[in-house]
Scaffold this motif. Structure first.
Motif: not given
Length: 338
Positions: A183, A202, A204, A208, A228-229
């Motif tokens: 992460h 934030e 991620e 994902s 990942a976004q």
């Protein structure tokens, strides 16, 4: 044997308790070793770039060229290591924190271990193909791509310039697991729309989610990963993707620190040159070793000087040694007076 070495010399160098024959044999061994060292070729610095795998030099024309795409990396994370640089130390459950000017970056590892810089190659492949797909979309030659990337395992190994074998296929499963459980959390302080200072947190995982499809023999056949976004947004959100091209030989760099130094040079020096202190590079690398050991390895990389695109030299600095990274084309142009 004793006839080859003079009696006077034997008597002069004899050690207490040694017989005449023992002294003669010892001197003969020393003479043979000295001759061997003189005749041996001078050793060159150990290379940090491995040789390409068999078949790497020629593409199979009947296979869709999913690997025939330029390598791209996300610019925003090229000056910190969001992965471990060691193959041996798994660093399961560890957290690496990088303090930056406007905040910090925290990399947290799950129980399967922290993703390595070699695991990150799979992310590079996904980012590269997403960038290519977005370029086609912007040119009106295709639809806007989504976040899911589903290549054949053979195409993955070809793109990453690895051997095509059962172990390499199986390793990709562990790679997906570590990428999904490593992460990255980013904390940034910035100006809001109303001019007030705000702090944004934030985070991620590096990917994902993932899915591995096996064939009837139980070997991985296809890999499906979701980018990942935040990476997806960087590439698709603006007019131009926020990525940098990497040299194809990046995948051949054999050491983790060597790979990190190349990525740092690509971002900091670009087509020109840049200088970073050894201390700062050490802090940005997330290395679990001592600073002394890190410097030893970094000096070896400078001595070998075989990383793609960049010439590396060590310079003295006020706060300690510095690494000078200069693009080779700039050096050639400068020498030619361009």
């Amino acid at each position: 044997m004793s006839a080859l070495i003079g009696r006077e010399r034997i008597e002069a160098v004899a050690r207490p308790g040694e017989t005449y024959e023992q002294v003669a044999a010892r001197l003969q061994r020393e003479a043979n070793e000295e001759s061997r060292l003189v005749a041996a070729p001078k050793l060159q610095p150990a290379t940090r770039v491995r040789k390409p795998s068999k078949g790497d030099e020629q593409q199979d024309f009947f296979i869709p060229a999913v690997y025939d795409v330029g390598i791209r990396d996300s610019r925003n994370i090229m000056d910190v290591a969001v992965f471990r640089l060691s193959k041996k130390e798994r660093r399961a459950g560890e957290v690496i924190t990088y303090e930056l000017r406007d905040g910090n970056v925290k990399v947290s590892a799950g129980p399967a271990g922290m993703a390595s810089v070699w695991d990150y190659d799979l992310v590079l492949m996904a980012v590269s193909h997403l960038t290519e797909a977005m370029n086609r979309y912007r040119d009106g030659r295709g639809e806007k791509p989504g976040r899911v990337f589903r290549p054949h395992v053979g195409d993955v190994l070809k793109f990453l310039r690895r051997a095509y074998g059962g172990k390499q296929k199986d390793d990709l499963v562990e790679t997906c697991l570590r990428l999904n459980t490593t992460h990255v959390a980013v904390r940034r302080t910035e100006k809001g729309k109303n001019g007030r200072t705000i702090t944004v947190n934030e985070g991620e995982p590096l990917i994902s989610r993932y899915k591995v499809i096996e064939n009837s023999s139980g070997k991985p056949e296809f890999i499906e990963i979701e980018v990942a976004q935040w990476m997806y947004q960087e590439i698709t959100g603006g007019k131009n993707p926020d990525v940098l091209a990497l040299h194809p030989d990046f995948f051949l760099i054999g050491t983790g620190i060597g790979r990190f130094v190349y990525r740092l040079a690509r971002r900091a020096a670009g087509k020109t040159e840049a200088r970073w202190s050894f201390q700062t590079i050490y802090e940005r690398s997330g290395s679990a070793g001592t600073f002394k050991e890190f410097c030893r390895i970094l000096r070896g990389i400078v001595e070998a000087n075989d990383l793609p695109e960049y010439t590396l030299t060590m310079e003295a600095g006020q706060s300690g040694p510095q690494l000078a990274m200069a693009h080779r084309r700039r050096m050639v142009d400068g020498a030619a007076g361009v």
